[in-house]
Design an enzyme around this catalytic site. Sequence first.
Site, PDB file in Angstrom:
ATOM      1  N   GLU A 200      86.559  19.444 -91.843  1.00  0.00           N
ATOM      2  CA  GLU A 200      87.228  18.397 -91.056  1.00  0.00           C
ATOM      3  C   GLU A 200      88.588  18.054 -91.691  1.00  0.00           C
ATOM      4  O   GLU A 200      88.875  16.899 -92.005  1.00  0.00           O
ATOM      5  CB  GLU A 200      86.330  17.159 -90.931  1.00  0.00           C
ATOM      6  CG  GLU A 200      85.071  17.464 -90.145  1.00  0.00           C
ATOM      7  CD  GLU A 200      84.227  16.243 -89.771  1.00  0.00           C
ATOM      8  OE1 GLU A 200      84.577  15.111 -90.153  1.00  0.00           O
ATOM      9  OE2 GLU A 200      83.212  16.434 -89.074  1.00  0.00           O
ATOM     10  N   GLU A 332      78.111  21.416 -87.592  1.00  0.00           N
ATOM     11  CA  GLU A 332      77.547  20.063 -87.674  1.00  0.00           C
ATOM     12  C   GLU A 332      77.222  19.629 -86.257  1.00  0.00           C
ATOM     13  O   GLU A 332      78.116  19.543 -85.407  1.00  0.00           O
ATOM     14  CB  GLU A 332      78.514  19.067 -88.322  1.00  0.00           C
ATOM     15  CG  GLU A 332      78.681  19.296 -89.816  1.00  0.00           C
ATOM     16  CD  GLU A 332      79.491  18.203 -90.512  1.00  0.00           C
ATOM     17  OE1 GLU A 332      79.477  17.042 -90.051  1.00  0.00           O
ATOM     18  OE2 GLU A 332      80.147  18.535 -91.519  1.00  0.00           O
TER      19      GLU A 332
END
Length: 528
Positions: A200, A332
């Site tokens: 991220e 995820e």
Amino acid sequence: MNFGRVRFAFPLSLLLLIPTVPAMAQQTAHLSIDASKAGARIDRNLFGQFAENLGHGLYEGIWVGPTSPIPNTRGIRNDVVSALRELKVPNVRWPGGCFADQYHWRKGIGPAAQRPATLNSAWGGVVDSNAFGTDEFMDFIQQIGSQAYVSVNVGSGTPQEAADWLEYMTAAAPTALAKERAANGHAEPYNVALMGIGNESWSCGGDMTADYYLSQLKIYSRFVNNDNPSQKGPNQMLKIAVGPGFPETDWTEAMMKVWQKHDWSWDFNGLSLHWYTVPTGWPPSLPSTGFGVEDYAKTMKSTLFMDEFLRKQEAVMDKYDPQKKVALVVDEWGAWLAPLPGTNKDFLVQQNSLRDAILASLNLNIFARHADRVRMANIAQMVNVLQAMILTDQEKMVLTPTYYVFKMYVPFQDATFIPVTFDAGTYTQGSVALPRVDAVAAKDANGKLWIEITNLDPDKPLTIEAGITGATARSAKGETLTAPAVDSINTFAAPGAVVPKPISATVKDGRLSITVAPKSVTVLSLEP
Ligand code: AHR
């Protein structure tokens, strides 16, 4: 974390029947399965998991230390290992997540007493003993029979630090780092199947622009390599770049545009994608226990958005990579709910109910339908964190409804996708409209046909009438997972509330008939 909008899409549907459900109020769905039509391989890596250094995910959940009274092998709890072995977990992503961009691997090797205590500033600022480091992770992977997916630190690390870590893990030649690994008890090089380059990076990984991240990615891709001689050629380590965590496609566009022009010096094999089911948006507020069908319906609506999300990103990838060389890696996903009352909110502790099981099946089915591009996924997370497989408390352990879904889906690992057509119908709850049924089918390496059916309707059983061509069968048998309520859970005191039960179906003249219970997940194999 994804703070984006939450929307939904209506997918397709399917079949099957449970002999014990009442005949009244039954609905029928007609499915058509042509086993002669093969789709993409449902990569076993779609059933991967994520074990971040977060809360009690590693410490207590997996690692109790060699002197613990909890039965363990070299510090890793035996009960958790034996439960995970049943899932044939293809890969485990570690050490994060947001934690990965703060992790400095050297602090987690060597004699435990000499490892420094550090702060886990990503998750609660708690003290980290660093007792569970690289060699312990590799031991864990080996004990559960899985593969390592290691995320290297781009945010606060350097390419040199990451290159040294890979050399420590994978060098066979007698370098100083390989000798250090041998001194720490592992002379043979480890196998590192997958390497994530940052996490991220548009948020907790350093709040980078796509251009800045790309400049880092090229350097990491060029200089951080796997030295294990057995991983040259077809068995090579795959490099996963940071992808989007929001429905917009600008990040993917930037990544793929540059990838298309890449030269020999750098590459990536997968683009990561993060998307959680957060039914009412951020911060997560829906409870994980004590909810009703309204929250259930909202959650299903939210989770089905995964299909639309994937389609959007795939359209961009197809533009720059029509041969689908780069995999979309959903590393995820899962339900992110309100923290359980009384727990540390930074530890992301939530219960896991029948609702989570149905959510898991819907996402796995979506991944299977996108298997030509989506070749890897990691549910968040493995133990004690978010939508976990396993919950522990000291010496106690309980397997969650999500665990059982993953177990039921084992036959789909590396099976060939077989298209199923059906009219899903509609289940309506207040203003929320959902498909009533979902279904996927696949053929395993032995040619056996497997069918999964999810009945989303929390109230009504569903009769399935499925026409099957391209495969001969006389009967069908398998397992079904359901429970009295959408919020039914397994607890340490009552671990068998939501567990799969055997089920069989009739097959006659190429037609399979079965009735499945309300709010259920069913997996059947066709028997010759
Ligand atoms: O899974 C919890 C966190 O969610 C991860 O650390 C991060 O990557 C994501 O935002």
